[in-house]
Design an enzyme around this catalytic site. Structure first.
Site, PDB file in Angstrom:
ATOM      1  N   LYS A 149       0.788  -1.086  -0.187  1.00 43.45           N
ATOM      2  CA  LYS A 149      -0.022   0.165   0.242  1.00 43.45           C
ATOM      3  C   LYS A 149       0.971   1.095  -0.091  1.00 43.45           C
ATOM      4  O   LYS A 149       0.665   2.294  -0.764  1.00 43.45           O
ATOM      5  CB  LYS A 149      -0.850  -0.003   1.156  1.00 43.45           C
ATOM      6  CG  LYS A 149      -1.771   1.233   1.379  1.00 43.45           C
ATOM      7  CD  LYS A 149      -2.567   1.320   2.648  1.00 43.45           C
ATOM      8  CE  LYS A 149      -1.716   2.036   3.719  1.00 43.45           C
ATOM      9  NZ  LYS A 149      -2.586   2.041   4.919  1.00 43.45           N
ATOM     10  N   SER A 150       1.846   1.273   0.802  1.00 40.05           N
ATOM     11  CA  SER A 150       2.748   2.424   0.908  1.00 40.05           C
ATOM     12  C   SER A 150       3.448   2.663  -0.487  1.00 40.05           C
ATOM     13  O   SER A 150       3.407   3.757  -0.977  1.00 40.05           O
ATOM     14  CB  SER A 150       3.918   2.051   2.209  1.00 40.05           C
ATOM     15  OG  SER A 150       3.397   2.179   3.322  1.00 40.05           O
ATOM     16  N   ARG A 190       2.873   5.980  -2.974  1.00 36.66           N
ATOM     17  CA  ARG A 190       3.762   6.946  -3.481  1.00 36.66           C
ATOM     18  C   ARG A 190       3.921   6.797  -5.050  1.00 36.66           C
ATOM     19  O   ARG A 190       4.244   7.850  -5.658  1.00 36.66           O
ATOM     20  CB  ARG A 190       4.933   6.433  -2.746  1.00 36.66           C
ATOM     21  CG  ARG A 190       5.420   6.792  -1.242  1.00 36.66           C
ATOM     22  CD  ARG A 190       6.058   5.826  -0.665  1.00 36.66           C
ATOM     23  NE  ARG A 190       6.622   6.123   0.778  1.00 36.66           N
ATOM     24  CZ  ARG A 190       5.908   6.129   1.791  1.00 36.66           C
ATOM     25  NH1 ARG A 190       4.931   5.396   1.646  1.00 36.66           N
ATOM     26  NH2 ARG A 190       6.112   6.499   2.876  1.00 36.66           N
ATOM     27  N   GLY A 249      -3.900   8.731   5.571  1.00 33.69           N
ATOM     28  CA  GLY A 249      -2.940   9.830   6.143  1.00 33.69           C
ATOM     29  C   GLY A 249      -2.011   9.954   5.073  1.00 33.69           C
ATOM     30  O   GLY A 249      -1.393  11.243   4.735  1.00 33.69           O
ATOM     31  N   ARG A 273      -5.895  13.666  12.750  1.00 32.36           N
ATOM     32  CA  ARG A 273      -4.526  13.553  12.587  1.00 32.36           C
ATOM     33  C   ARG A 273      -3.749  14.600  12.156  1.00 32.36           C
ATOM     34  O   ARG A 273      -4.002  15.557  11.445  1.00 32.36           O
ATOM     35  CB  ARG A 273      -4.065  12.489  11.753  1.00 32.36           C
ATOM     36  CG  ARG A 273      -4.878  11.035  12.105  1.00 32.36           C
ATOM     37  CD  ARG A 273      -4.815   9.835  10.843  1.00 32.36           C
ATOM     38  NE  ARG A 273      -3.589   9.447  10.841  1.00 32.36           N
ATOM     39  CZ  ARG A 273      -3.252   8.564  10.118  1.00 32.36           C
ATOM     40  NH1 ARG A 273      -4.293   7.914   9.270  1.00 32.36           N
ATOM     41  NH2 ARG A 273      -1.897   8.058   9.866  1.00 32.36           N
ATOM     42  N   GLN A 317       5.989  10.402   7.343  1.00 34.33           N
ATOM     43  CA  GLN A 317       5.262  10.847   6.133  1.00 34.33           C
ATOM     44  C   GLN A 317       5.318  12.258   5.877  1.00 34.33           C
ATOM     45  O   GLN A 317       5.305  12.551   4.602  1.00 34.33           O
ATOM     46  CB  GLN A 317       3.865  10.600   6.359  1.00 34.33           C
ATOM     47  CG  GLN A 317       3.624   9.067   6.405  1.00 34.33           C
ATOM     48  CD  GLN A 317       2.019   8.659   6.620  1.00 34.33           C
ATOM     49  OE1 GLN A 317       1.299   9.717   6.773  1.00 34.33           O
ATOM     50  NE2 GLN A 317       1.679   7.317   6.709  1.00 34.33           N
ATOM     51  N   ASP A 377       3.672  -0.454  12.850  1.00 35.47           N
ATOM     52  CA  ASP A 377       2.298  -1.273  12.305  1.00 35.47           C
ATOM     53  C   ASP A 377       2.759  -2.676  12.571  1.00 35.47           C
ATOM     54  O   ASP A 377       1.585  -3.282  12.970  1.00 35.47           O
ATOM     55  CB  ASP A 377       2.212  -0.834  10.891  1.00 35.47           C
ATOM     56  CG  ASP A 377       1.477   0.695  10.611  1.00 35.47           C
ATOM     57  OD1 ASP A 377       1.339   1.622  11.714  1.00 35.47           O
ATOM     58  OD2 ASP A 377       1.694   1.009   9.588  1.00 35.47           O
ATOM     59  N   ARG A 424      -3.723   3.325  18.467  1.00 38.45           N
ATOM     60  CA  ARG A 424      -3.541   1.838  18.417  1.00 38.45           C
ATOM     61  C   ARG A 424      -2.928   1.144  19.500  1.00 38.45           C
ATOM     62  O   ARG A 424      -3.202  -0.025  19.821  1.00 38.45           O
ATOM     63  CB  ARG A 424      -2.642   1.581  17.225  1.00 38.45           C
ATOM     64  CG  ARG A 424      -3.308   1.635  15.605  1.00 38.45           C
ATOM     65  CD  ARG A 424      -2.409   1.492  14.560  1.00 38.45           C
ATOM     66  NE  ARG A 424      -3.121   1.531  13.512  1.00 38.45           N
ATOM     67  CZ  ARG A 424      -2.719   1.465  12.231  1.00 38.45           C
ATOM     68  NH1 ARG A 424      -1.556   1.616  12.012  1.00 38.45           N
ATOM     69  NH2 ARG A 424      -3.711   1.438  11.093  1.00 38.45           N
ATOM     70  N   ARG A 445      -6.103  -2.251  10.541  1.00 42.12           N
ATOM     71  CA  ARG A 445      -4.910  -3.339  11.393  1.00 42.12           C
ATOM     72  C   ARG A 445      -5.163  -3.757  12.559  1.00 42.12           C
ATOM     73  O   ARG A 445      -4.740  -4.741  13.089  1.00 42.12           O
ATOM     74  CB  ARG A 445      -3.484  -2.388  11.372  1.00 42.12           C
ATOM     75  CG  ARG A 445      -3.094  -2.038  10.038  1.00 42.12           C
ATOM     76  CD  ARG A 445      -1.750  -1.681  10.006  1.00 42.12           C
ATOM     77  NE  ARG A 445      -1.186  -1.277   8.758  1.00 42.12           N
ATOM     78  CZ  ARG A 445      -0.979  -1.860   7.557  1.00 42.12           C
ATOM     79  NH1 ARG A 445      -1.403  -3.298   7.589  1.00 42.12           N
ATOM     80  NH2 ARG A 445      -0.652  -1.232   6.347  1.00 42.12           N
TER      81      ARG A 445
END
Length: 419
Positions: free
Chosen positions: A19-20, A24, A88, A116, A164, A304, A335, A377
């Site tokens: 996903k990351s 990007r 985010g 956030r 990030q 994570d 979390r 998650r």
């Protein structure tokens, strides 16, 4: 489906593309003039949000099976606000990219995203003479009024709350009027994701130079390219933990043992708990032991992955302590609080600090319905307990679509049930 069936995890599984990396890659492809193809991208809600943002900014974005085709360059102000969903990373990159555009761009979000923090990134844009207006506390909605793009020069970027902010700044930097010198401030955070950003930028022709204090980024722009997204190491944590807690044997297809994604560190921690982890011609194989051992582990570089690892600790012999988790307080949920609540409902004794989690496993798991807190998650991590304890259900199973829409079906296919 609200939970996983009890049984031993055995077989092969192909997790979604990272996903990351997908998010990007779509952003950089939108900035690169010409046709790029992003292959094997994650089909999740978050990636779709980035695709919507790129299209709203003027890139031509089309889905072709498992690939995205992007005609980038010539970005412009959109007709309305950019809805980043609950992502985010998408929101932070969208803010940075908005600064490259002449005109007004408003970035919005849903769920917990408007709570956030965005403030450190907004300060970076202001240092570039870009006008930015936000909700109180530096949160969404954020309006960026670009005029002439990023300036360049030296800019400090804090990474204590989230790396990030740094990744978003790096992605915009090659478009600046002058070369940019990025100076890191306020701690390290999960810098492995920054390495992912730098590697991806290089694939599109921009090559940040690592310095003693951060990065120097030449004024290079981007070149279009074909980019293949690697399997998602963060998603791979769940079948790996499934093998660990059930004494199973799972192969993570096409995942490379030398992959630099931060959550690959979780595999090393599972080895310390007694698992065998080995590379094969099919990917990475995880073999669970007869009994897991408790662990002390620093997860600052892969926070994570700590959530799935915490569930492994639920089935270990003796207590475990996971540290370096402070950034988990500012995700889709708090979390640390959410995973602690779930583990306690299952019978564990849990102690927390601002950045750590100590788990004392129970003699016997208490079947229960656990709360996902709207967090993909948390849902996927706590669901794993049901492989060993029948009757563990998640209150909001659909939330997994944010990262892995087929999670329940894919994971259920791994479960071997004798008889």
């Amino acid at each position: 489906m609200t939970g996983l069936p009890a049984g031993r995890a055995v077989g092969e599984i192909r997790v979604p593309g990272s996903k990351s990396a997908s998010i990007r890659a779509l952003a950089v492809a939108a900035l690169a003039p010409g046709r790029s193809v992003v292959r094997g991208a994650d089909p999740s809600d978050d990636v779709s949000a980035m695709a919507r943002v790129a299209a709203a900014l003027g890139a031509k974005v089309e889905r072709d099976g498992a690939d995205w085709v992007v005609e980038g360059g010539g970005l412009r102000a959109p007709d309305g606000p950019l809805d980043c969903g609950e992502s985010g990373l998408t929101a932070r990159i969208a803010i940075a990219v908005a600064g490259t555009i002449d005109g007004e761009v408003t970035i919005t979000g849903r769920g917990r995203l408007p709570e956030r923090p965005m403030g450190p990134l907004l300060d970076v844009l202001r240092s570039q003479h870009i006008e930015v207006v936000s909700a109180p506390g530096g949160t969404l909605p954020v309006t960026v009024r670009g005029a002439g793009g990023w300036w360049g020069g030296e800019v400090p970027v804090p990474t204590g709350t989230s790396t990030q902010f740094l990744s978003a700044t790096l992605i915009a930097a090659p478009t600046a009027r002058y070369p940019m010198a990025i100076r890191l401030e306020e701690g390290s955070g999960a810098l492995g994701y920054v390495e992912m950003t730098v590697d991806l930028m290089a694939a599109f022709g921009a090559r940040p130079i690592v310095t003693g204090h951060g990065f120097e980024v030449p004024k290079s722009g981007y070149r279009p390219t074909d980019y293949t997204v690697p399997p998602d190491a963060s998603s791979a944590v769940y079948p790996a933990v499934a093998a660990a807690i059930t004494g199973g044997e799972v192969t993570l297809v096409d995942l490379r043992p030398d992959d630099r994604q931060p959550d690959m560190a979780v595999l090393r921690h599972l080895e310390a708990m007694g698992c065998r982890v080995e590379g094969t011609d099919r990917g990475v194989r995880v073999i669970g032991p007869e009994r897991l051992q408790g662990i002390e582990a620093d997860l600052e570089s892969s926070p994570d992955g700590a959530l799935g690892l915490a569930v492994a600790c639920l089935f270990a012999e003796g207590p475990s302590r996971l540290t370096g988790l402070h950034t988990l307080r500012h995700k889709e949920s708090d979390r640390i609080a959410a995973i602690s609540e779930g583990l306690e409902r299952l019978g564990a004794e849990v102690a927390t600090t601002e950045d750590s989690l100590t788990v004392r496993p129970p003699a016997l798991i208490t079947p229960a319905q656990v709360r996902a807190h709207g967090d993909h998650r948390i849902a996927m991590s706590l669901a794993l307990a049901g492989l060993k304890a029948p009757g563990v259900d998640v209150d909001d199973p659909g939330v997994v679509a944010k990262t892995w829409p087929a999670f329940w079906d894919d994971m259920t296919r791994l479960v071997f049930q004798p008889g």
